[in-house]
Design a protein around this motif. Structure first.
Motif, mmCIF file in Angstrom:
data_model
loop_
_atom_site.group_PDB
_atom_site.id
_atom_site.type_symbol
_atom_site.label_atom_id
_atom_site.label_comp_id
_atom_site.label_asym_id
_atom_site.label_seq_id
_atom_site.Cartn_x
_atom_site.Cartn_y
_atom_site.Cartn_z
ATOM 1 N N VAL A 172 0.863 -1.286 0.051
ATOM 2 C CA VAL A 172 -0.128 0.164 0.113
ATOM 3 C C VAL A 172 1.047 1.220 0.082
ATOM 4 O O VAL A 172 2.009 1.282 0.784
ATOM 5 C CB VAL A 172 -0.957 0.162 1.083
ATOM 6 N N GLU A 207 -9.020 5.516 -3.925
ATOM 7 C CA GLU A 207 -8.277 4.183 -4.101
ATOM 8 C C GLU A 207 -8.222 3.440 -5.123
ATOM 9 O O GLU A 207 -9.016 3.331 -5.908
ATOM 10 C CB GLU A 207 -9.009 3.060 -3.096
ATOM 11 N N ALA A 209 -6.072 0.161 -7.215
ATOM 12 C CA ALA A 209 -5.416 -0.902 -7.129
ATOM 13 C C ALA A 209 -4.597 -1.287 -8.697
ATOM 14 O O ALA A 209 -5.410 -1.160 -9.720
ATOM 15 C CB ALA A 209 -6.255 -2.003 -6.868
ATOM 16 N N THR A 216 -0.461 -7.114 -6.512
ATOM 17 C CA THR A 216 -1.237 -5.874 -6.385
ATOM 18 C C THR A 216 -0.690 -4.968 -5.409
ATOM 19 O O THR A 216 -0.469 -5.140 -4.145
ATOM 20 C CB THR A 216 -2.772 -6.067 -5.767
ATOM 21 N N THR A 218 -1.766 -1.034 -3.947
ATOM 22 C CA THR A 218 -2.810 -0.126 -3.723
ATOM 23 C C THR A 218 -2.539 1.258 -3.549
ATOM 24 O O THR A 218 -1.879 1.369 -2.342
ATOM 25 C CB THR A 218 -3.958 -0.587 -2.806
ATOM 26 N N LEU A 250 -5.595 -3.201 4.137
ATOM 27 C CA LEU A 250 -5.216 -3.711 2.731
ATOM 28 C C LEU A 250 -3.944 -4.413 2.914
ATOM 29 O O LEU A 250 -3.608 -5.490 2.400
ATOM 30 C CB LEU A 250 -4.930 -2.503 1.807
#
Length: 255
Positions: A172, A207, A209, A216, A218, A250
């Protein structure tokens, strides 16, 4: 390799930044390279002038007067990306978001989120420790009027790119403000992440992704913790807390 009087390796051009960043394999070494960078003449002149003249209330202190590296462990799953050091904050203390009102906000929020061991960041030796989060900036030198040029942003971007690549568990990125949001896209594109077209507009709570080489990633947008936002109520503590809570959620889901 040229080194300055304090022993930091020196880069003096955009090409030099690219070479140094690409060759670095460890965060502490990257921090040293960043601390010796002199690639942007306007920023070098400004940060050193501020460090020499000083603010009256800090007259007795020795200013850092250099680019400011990031802060936080290499196993962090969360990164927080700001704009640039403050002239009498990070440029004075030598630690990102430290010694100014913006730092008061972000580190208090990280503490409430369980990502810092204390709610304040005053100077380098105050005992602050971060857990699972790395804090850095898109531009590493304090800029005049808090406004780096696009050229300065682009010259500095290899430092950010390498820093994020040296966080193997990164899941993240919390982006503080529109400047960092814009700066991050080419960095992530060069790192192999699939970028949406058109680019999502910046906004608080946005947000996005992205699929990439390490799974992934984000992006979470947040208004910057500048006084312009916090004094006016555009950014409140609950708003910032909600973004960091989402970042933790996340990060935990991503492993």
């Amino acid at each position: 390799m040229a080194r300055d009087a304090d022993g930091y390796p020196v880069t003096r051009s955009a090409a030099g930044v690219v070479r140094a960043a690409r060759s670095t394999r460890e965060l502490p070494v990257l921090d040293e390279w960043i601390s010796g960078c002199r690639a942007c003449p306007r920023l070098v002149t400004w940060r050193e002038e501020v460090a020499r003249v000083k603010r009256a209330s800090f007259r007795s202190e020795e200013y850092w007067g250099r680019p400011v590296p990031g802060l936080g462990p290499a196993n962090s799953r969360i990164a927080v990306v700001g704009l640039a050091p403050a002239a009498h904050g990070g440029n004075r203390t030598g630690r990102v978001f430290t010694g100014d009102r913006s730092g008061d906000w972000i580190f208090a929020a990280l503490w409430r989120a369980g990502l810092a061991n204390q709610p304040t960041s005053v100077h380098k030796d105050d005992g602050l420790q971060l857990t699972d989060v790395r804090v850095c900036a898109a531009v590493r030198c304090a800029p005049p009027a808090n406004a780096p040029t696009p050229e300065e942003r682009d010259t500095c971007s290899p430092w950010l790119a390498r820093e994020l690549s040296l966080l193997p568990r990164l899941r993240v990125v919390v982006v503080l403000g529109g400047f960092g949001w814009t700066a991050l896209w080419p960095v992530l594109g060069a790192a192999g992440y699939e970028l949406p077209r058109p680019r999502p507009a910046f906004g608080h709570g946005v947000e996005v992704a992205l699929a990439g080489p390490r799974g992934t990633l984000t992006l979470l947008g947040s208004y910057h913790v500048s006084q312009q936002n916090t004094f006016t109520g555009r950014l409140t503590e609950p708003m910032l807390d909600a973004v960091l809570a989402r970042a933790r959620q996340l990060a935990a889901a991503g492993g």
